[in-house]
Design a protein around this motif. Structure first.
Motif, PDB file in Angstrom:
ATOM      1  N   GLY A  79      40.966  -2.729   6.097  1.00  0.00           N
ATOM      2  CA  GLY A  79      41.215  -4.085   6.583  1.00  0.00           C
ATOM      3  C   GLY A  79      41.848  -4.968   5.529  1.00  0.00           C
ATOM      4  N   HIS A  80      42.680  -4.386   4.688  1.00  0.00           N
ATOM      5  CA  HIS A  80      43.345  -5.116   3.600  1.00  0.00           C
ATOM      6  C   HIS A  80      44.216  -6.231   4.166  1.00  0.00           C
ATOM      7  CE1 HIS A  80      46.142  -5.761   0.233  1.00  0.00           C
ATOM      8  NE2 HIS A  80      45.217  -5.225  -0.536  1.00  0.00           N
ATOM      9  N   LYS A  81      44.348  -7.325   3.436  1.00  0.00           N
ATOM     10  CA  LYS A  81      45.116  -8.482   3.912  1.00  0.00           C
ATOM     11  C   LYS A  81      46.579  -8.149   4.171  1.00  0.00           C
ATOM     12  CE  LYS A  81      46.379 -10.236  -0.610  1.00  0.00           C
ATOM     13  NZ  LYS A  81      46.579 -11.397  -1.403  1.00  0.00           N
ATOM     14  N   ASN A  82      47.112  -7.113   3.543  1.00  0.00           N
ATOM     15  CA  ASN A  82      48.502  -6.733   3.763  1.00  0.00           C
ATOM     16  C   ASN A  82      48.682  -5.680   4.855  1.00  0.00           C
ATOM     17  OD1 ASN A  82      49.615  -8.486   1.918  1.00  0.00           O
ATOM     18  ND2 ASN A  82      49.531  -7.035   0.240  1.00  0.00           N
ATOM     19  N   ALA A  83      47.585  -5.250   5.448  1.00  0.00           N
ATOM     20  CA  ALA A  83      47.692  -4.259   6.529  1.00  0.00           C
ATOM     21  C   ALA A  83      48.375  -4.889   7.726  1.00  0.00           C
ATOM     22  CB  ALA A  83      46.306  -3.759   6.920  1.00  0.00           C
ATOM     23  N   ARG A  84      48.992  -4.045   8.522  1.00  0.00           N
ATOM     24  CA  ARG A  84      49.669  -4.587   9.695  1.00  0.00           C
ATOM     25  C   ARG A  84      48.660  -5.266  10.598  1.00  0.00           C
ATOM     26  NH1 ARG A  84      51.783   0.695  12.860  1.00  0.00           N
ATOM     27  NH2 ARG A  84      49.895   1.901  12.793  1.00  0.00           N
ATOM     28  N   ARG A  85      49.156  -6.224  11.325  1.00  0.00           N
ATOM     29  CA  ARG A  85      48.290  -7.006  12.200  1.00  0.00           C
ATOM     30  C   ARG A  85      48.402  -6.494  13.633  1.00  0.00           C
ATOM     31  NH1 ARG A  85      50.881 -12.457  10.412  1.00  0.00           N
ATOM     32  NH2 ARG A  85      52.640 -11.062  10.617  1.00  0.00           N
ATOM     33  N   VAL A  86      47.402  -6.806  14.402  1.00  0.00           N
ATOM     34  CA  VAL A  86      47.376  -6.406  15.805  1.00  0.00           C
ATOM     35  C   VAL A  86      47.378  -7.673  16.642  1.00  0.00           C
ATOM     36  CG1 VAL A  86      46.069  -5.188  17.584  1.00  0.00           C
ATOM     37  CG2 VAL A  86      46.093  -4.308  15.240  1.00  0.00           C
ATOM     38  N   TRP A  87      48.261  -7.718  17.638  1.00  0.00           N
ATOM     39  CA  TRP A  87      48.432  -8.899  18.482  1.00  0.00           C
ATOM     40  C   TRP A  87      48.201  -8.533  19.943  1.00  0.00           C
ATOM     41  CZ3 TRP A  87      50.050 -13.434  16.042  1.00  0.00           C
ATOM     42  CH2 TRP A  87      50.569 -13.290  14.760  1.00  0.00           C
ATOM     43  N   LEU A  88      47.643  -9.470  20.684  1.00  0.00           N
ATOM     44  CA  LEU A  88      47.568  -9.367  22.142  1.00  0.00           C
ATOM     45  C   LEU A  88      48.480 -10.466  22.672  1.00  0.00           C
ATOM     46  CD1 LEU A  88      46.340  -8.217  24.746  1.00  0.00           C
ATOM     47  CD2 LEU A  88      44.518  -9.919  24.526  1.00  0.00           C
ATOM     48  N   ILE A  89      49.544 -10.065  23.373  1.00  0.00           N
ATOM     49  CA  ILE A  89      50.514 -11.050  23.846  1.00  0.00           C
ATOM     50  C   ILE A  89      50.688 -10.939  25.350  1.00  0.00           C
ATOM     51  CG2 ILE A  89      51.722 -11.141  21.637  1.00  0.00           C
ATOM     52  CD1 ILE A  89      53.903  -9.402  22.890  1.00  0.00           C
ATOM     53  N   PRO A  90      50.936 -12.060  26.017  1.00  0.00           N
ATOM     54  CA  PRO A  90      51.097 -12.036  27.471  1.00  0.00           C
ATOM     55  C   PRO A  90      52.552 -11.755  27.866  1.00  0.00           C
ATOM     56  CG  PRO A  90      51.133 -14.284  26.697  1.00  0.00           C
ATOM     57  CD  PRO A  90      50.890 -13.423  25.489  1.00  0.00           C
ATOM     58  N   ALA A  91      52.695 -11.193  29.040  1.00  0.00           N
ATOM     59  CA  ALA A  91      54.022 -10.992  29.635  1.00  0.00           C
ATOM     60  C   ALA A  91      53.895 -11.275  31.128  1.00  0.00           C
ATOM     61  CB  ALA A  91      54.509  -9.574  29.400  1.00  0.00           C
ATOM     62  N   ASN A  92      54.749 -12.122  31.630  1.00  0.00           N
ATOM     63  CA  ASN A  92      54.733 -12.469  33.042  1.00  0.00           C
ATOM     64  C   ASN A  92      55.758 -11.607  33.778  1.00  0.00           C
ATOM     65  OD1 ASN A  92      55.004 -13.631  35.570  1.00  0.00           O
ATOM     66  ND2 ASN A  92      54.748 -15.712  34.804  1.00  0.00           N
ATOM     67  N   PRO A  93      55.315 -10.748  34.700  1.00  0.00           N
ATOM     68  CA  PRO A  93      56.255  -9.869  35.409  1.00  0.00           C
ATOM     69  C   PRO A  93      57.240 -10.642  36.288  1.00  0.00           C
ATOM     70  CG  PRO A  93      54.081  -9.699  36.383  1.00  0.00           C
ATOM     71  CD  PRO A  93      53.942 -10.549  35.150  1.00  0.00           C
ATOM     72  N   ASN A  94      56.931 -11.889  36.595  1.00  0.00           N
ATOM     73  CA  ASN A  94      57.865 -12.701  37.380  1.00  0.00           C
ATOM     74  C   ASN A  94      59.029 -13.211  36.524  1.00  0.00           C
ATOM     75  OD1 ASN A  94      56.249 -12.429  39.698  1.00  0.00           O
ATOM     76  ND2 ASN A  94      54.974 -14.148  39.046  1.00  0.00           N
ATOM     77  N   ASP A  95      58.824 -13.257  35.201  1.00  0.00           N
ATOM     78  CA  ASP A  95      59.872 -13.715  34.291  1.00  0.00           C
ATOM     79  C   ASP A  95      60.731 -12.570  33.762  1.00  0.00           C
ATOM     80  OD1 ASP A  95      58.971 -16.312  34.548  1.00  0.00           O
ATOM     81  OD2 ASP A  95      57.794 -16.260  32.687  1.00  0.00           O
ATOM     82  N   TYR A  96      60.111 -11.390  33.578  1.00  0.00           N
ATOM     83  CA  TYR A  96      60.829 -10.283  32.960  1.00  0.00           C
ATOM     84  C   TYR A  96      60.228  -8.970  33.442  1.00  0.00           C
ATOM     85  CZ  TYR A  96      63.154  -7.631  29.241  1.00  0.00           C
ATOM     86  OH  TYR A  96      63.939  -6.758  28.541  1.00  0.00           O
ATOM     87  N   ASP A  97      61.059  -8.035  33.870  1.00  0.00           N
ATOM     88  CA  ASP A  97      60.595  -6.736  34.350  1.00  0.00           C
ATOM     89  C   ASP A  97      60.402  -5.815  33.149  1.00  0.00           C
ATOM     90  OD1 ASP A  97      60.047  -4.343  35.580  1.00  0.00           O
ATOM     91  OD2 ASP A  97      61.679  -4.491  37.046  1.00  0.00           O
ATOM     92  N   LEU A  98      59.232  -5.915  32.547  1.00  0.00           N
ATOM     93  CA  LEU A  98      58.916  -5.161  31.346  1.00  0.00           C
ATOM     94  C   LEU A  98      58.880  -3.660  31.612  1.00  0.00           C
ATOM     95  CD1 LEU A  98      58.327  -5.870  28.433  1.00  0.00           C
ATOM     96  CD2 LEU A  98      55.915  -5.933  28.975  1.00  0.00           C
ATOM     97  N   GLU A  99      58.374  -3.275  32.759  1.00  0.00           N
ATOM     98  CA  GLU A  99      58.302  -1.849  33.104  1.00  0.00           C
ATOM     99  C   GLU A  99      59.700  -1.224  33.125  1.00  0.00           C
ATOM    100  OE1 GLU A  99      56.591   1.109  36.582  1.00  0.00           O
ATOM    101  OE2 GLU A  99      55.973  -0.988  36.557  1.00  0.00           O
TER     102      GLU A  99
END
Length: 152
Positions: A79-99
């Motif tokens: 868990g070092h401060k320089n380790a990569r971070r993990v994010w939870l981000i939203p995506a609205n399927p009405n705005d962009y077809d992520l699939e």
């Protein structure tokens, strides 16, 4: 054990350091700043391929892949401060077809709301009627100039 680090400035080799301390000392002299400010950018640079910018200049740090991979594992396990971070981000399927985007393209340019950096992991929550975390992605380039964005 010494871990050699190659420093590039604007894609040209600038220096070959014998270890991170040597790289920080060289960069501190080169940029006329404290070497203590350089350990984190150098480490994140060679571990996750994150460039370091000073005004218009881009500095890139490389270490042998085995060295970078070993350090990446150490940082993430501790868990070092320089380790990569993990994010939870939203995506609205009405705005962009992520699939469809993930089916068609190997790389997707994403509008950033936060400071994602190379190596960071994004878990993408699809809202609307789906309401699930559906995707896991890794940031391969933290910032993309809008003029470089292929698919808008």
């Amino acid at each position: 054990m010494a871990s050699p680090i190659t420093i590039l400035k604007n894609e040209e080799q600038l220096y070959k350091a014998s270890n991170i301390q040597d790289a920080a000392r060289f960069m501190a002299n080169h940029l006329n700043i404290s070497k203590l400010k350089l350990y984190d950018p150098i480490e994140r640079g060679y571990v996750y391929n994150i460039p370091y910018y000073v005004e218009e200049d881009e500095y890139v740090f490389f270490a042998p892949e085995a060295v970078a991979a070993k350090r990446r594992v150490e940082m993430e396990e501790r868990g070092h401060k320089n380790a990569r971070r993990v994010w939870l981000i939203p995506a609205n399927p009405n705005d962009y077809d992520l699939e469809l985007a993930f089916q068609r393209y190997d790389t997707i340019d994403w509008r950033r709301s936060y400071n994602y950096e190379n190596g960071d992991l994004l878990f993408i929550y699809v809202s609307g009627h789906i309401k699930q975390v559906r995707y896991k992605a890794e940031v391969v380039q933290g910032y993309i100039d809008l003029s470089d964005n292929t698919y808008k």
